[in-house]
Design a protein around this motif. Structure first.
Motif, PDB file in Angstrom:
ATOM      1  N   THR A 177       0.722  -1.048   0.047  1.00  0.00           N
ATOM      2  CA  THR A 177      -0.088   0.013   0.012  1.00  0.00           C
ATOM      3  C   THR A 177       0.809   1.127  -0.033  1.00  0.00           C
ATOM      4  O   THR A 177       0.505   2.191  -0.739  1.00  0.00           O
ATOM      5  N   ASP A 178       2.012   1.151   0.601  1.00  0.00           N
ATOM      6  CA  ASP A 178       2.992   2.367   0.541  1.00  0.00           C
ATOM      7  C   ASP A 178       4.097   1.819  -0.303  1.00  0.00           C
ATOM      8  O   ASP A 178       5.045   1.286   0.145  1.00  0.00           O
ATOM      9  N   LEU A 179       4.216   2.462  -1.375  1.00  0.00           N
ATOM     10  CA  LEU A 179       5.599   2.128  -2.327  1.00  0.00           C
ATOM     11  C   LEU A 179       6.819   2.558  -1.813  1.00  0.00           C
ATOM     12  O   LEU A 179       7.848   2.166  -2.277  1.00  0.00           O
ATOM     13  N   ARG A 180       6.769   3.683  -1.009  1.00  0.00           N
ATOM     14  CA  ARG A 180       7.908   4.245  -0.614  1.00  0.00           C
ATOM     15  C   ARG A 180       8.300   3.299   0.862  1.00  0.00           C
ATOM     16  O   ARG A 180       9.573   3.402   0.964  1.00  0.00           O
ATOM     17  N   ALA A 181       7.759   2.614   1.269  1.00  0.00           N
ATOM     18  CA  ALA A 181       8.090   1.574   2.325  1.00  0.00           C
ATOM     19  C   ALA A 181       7.304   0.322   2.194  1.00  0.00           C
ATOM     20  O   ALA A 181       6.596   0.269   2.778  1.00  0.00           O
ATOM     21  N   PRO A 182       8.049  -0.516   1.298  1.00  0.00           N
ATOM     22  CA  PRO A 182       7.499  -2.078   1.273  1.00  0.00           C
ATOM     23  C   PRO A 182       7.185  -2.800   2.657  1.00  0.00           C
ATOM     24  O   PRO A 182       8.314  -2.786   3.341  1.00  0.00           O
ATOM     25  N   ALA A 183       6.211  -3.336   2.797  1.00  0.00           N
ATOM     26  CA  ALA A 183       6.050  -4.343   3.990  1.00  0.00           C
ATOM     27  C   ALA A 183       7.624  -5.316   4.100  1.00  0.00           C
ATOM     28  O   ALA A 183       8.158  -5.420   3.282  1.00  0.00           O
ATOM     29  N   ALA A 184       7.596  -5.989   5.217  1.00  0.00           N
ATOM     30  CA  ALA A 184       8.507  -6.780   5.740  1.00  0.00           C
ATOM     31  C   ALA A 184       8.492  -7.981   4.785  1.00  0.00           C
ATOM     32  O   ALA A 184       9.750  -8.519   4.348  1.00  0.00           O
ATOM     33  N   ALA A 185       7.549  -8.338   4.006  1.00  0.00           N
ATOM     34  CA  ALA A 185       7.529  -9.535   3.200  1.00  0.00           C
ATOM     35  C   ALA A 185       8.519  -9.287   1.929  1.00  0.00           C
ATOM     36  O   ALA A 185       9.054 -10.292   1.219  1.00  0.00           O
ATOM     37  N   TRP A 186       8.577  -7.968   1.374  1.00  0.00           N
ATOM     38  CA  TRP A 186       9.404  -7.597   0.360  1.00  0.00           C
ATOM     39  C   TRP A 186      10.776  -7.507   0.834  1.00  0.00           C
ATOM     40  O   TRP A 186      11.163  -6.539   1.611  1.00  0.00           O
ATOM     41  N   GLU A 187      11.693  -8.208   0.228  1.00  0.00           N
ATOM     42  CA  GLU A 187      12.990  -8.282   0.406  1.00  0.00           C
ATOM     43  C   GLU A 187      13.855  -7.385  -0.701  1.00  0.00           C
ATOM     44  O   GLU A 187      13.769  -7.719  -1.945  1.00  0.00           O
ATOM     45  N   ASN A 188      14.664  -6.422  -0.492  1.00  0.00           N
ATOM     46  CA  ASN A 188      15.541  -5.789  -1.334  1.00  0.00           C
ATOM     47  C   ASN A 188      16.667  -6.579  -1.880  1.00  0.00           C
ATOM     48  O   ASN A 188      17.263  -7.475  -1.018  1.00  0.00           O
ATOM     49  N   VAL A 189      16.701  -6.687  -3.239  1.00  0.00           N
ATOM     50  CA  VAL A 189      17.589  -7.686  -3.855  1.00  0.00           C
ATOM     51  C   VAL A 189      19.150  -6.891  -3.851  1.00  0.00           C
ATOM     52  O   VAL A 189      20.073  -7.876  -3.988  1.00  0.00           O
ATOM     53  N   GLY A 190      19.263  -5.799  -3.301  1.00  0.00           N
ATOM     54  CA  GLY A 190      20.685  -5.204  -3.170  1.00  0.00           C
ATOM     55  C   GLY A 190      20.961  -4.160  -4.275  1.00  0.00           C
ATOM     56  O   GLY A 190      20.205  -3.828  -5.031  1.00  0.00           O
ATOM     57  N   HIS A 191      22.539  -3.658  -4.263  1.00  0.00           N
ATOM     58  CA  HIS A 191      22.732  -2.761  -5.314  1.00  0.00           C
ATOM     59  C   HIS A 191      22.533  -3.292  -6.769  1.00  0.00           C
ATOM     60  O   HIS A 191      22.791  -4.384  -6.936  1.00  0.00           O
TER      61      HIS A 191
END
Length: 183
Positions: free
Chosen positions: A27-41
């Motif tokens: 719901t907030d694309l600026r701060a995705p929920a914990a389920a979403w993991e950043n892939v990195g650089h």
């Protein structure tokens, strides 16, 4: 279509995320929920490319009309970006989810690799605006061969993301209009 100066996109920052298949668009694309993991650089120079396969047109005719209708074959698309992190998670995206950890700490590259299947989200920031690509199910795997060309640049792993149809969806991926989005 009217001119809309506020609908132009200049990417100032961005991030790519994975989550379990079927994870909903945040719901907030600026701060995705914990389920979403950043892939990195990821690469600042090759931010995103989209390639298509299929979509060929076939003209259907009758005796009375040689160009009665046009039928198009199914189209699939691949979103491509370059990850510039060489940790285990990034290497699994490139070499296959069935890559193994060897007893000596090295990572074994499979002879029959399996793409990573996950939900995928790419979020791009333009000042106060947000633009995103979202696939509830996608296969993530290498998009090209690894090539390290010089000592002046960051090395990268080219990845391809193939959005797949999830459950009863009639679409494979979605894009958000530039601005604030509520799913």
């Amino acid at each position: 279509m009217a001119l809309n100066d506020n609908a132009t996109l200049v990417i100032g920052a961005g991030n790519y995320f994975t989550a379990p298949t079927g994870t909903a668009l945040p719901t907030d694309l600026r701060a995705p929920a914990a389920a979403w993991e950043n892939v990195g650089h990821t690469s600042i120079e090759d931010i995103l490319a989209i390639a298509s396969e299929g979509g060929e047109a076939t003209v259907l005719a009758t005796l009375q009309n040689k160009t009665l209708r046009t039928k198009y074959s199914a189209r699939s698309e691949t979103l491509a970006f370059t990850i510039q992190q060489f940790d285990s998670a990034s290497l699994k995206l490139f070499y296959g989810s069935n890559m193994v950890q060897n007893p000596n700490g090295t990572l074994g590259i499979p002879t029959d690799p399996t793409p990573t299947v996950a939900a995928f989200l790419a979020i791009f920031i333009d000042g106060t605006n947000v633009f995103a690509f979202y696939a509830p199910k996608a296969e993530i795997y290498r998009a090209d061969d690894l090539s390290i060309s010089d000592t002046e640049s960051l090395a990268g792993l080219p990845l391809g993301v193939k959005p797949l149809q999830h459950n009863t969806n009639t679409w494979t991926y979605a894009v958000t209009p530039l601005g604030v989005v509520t799913p």
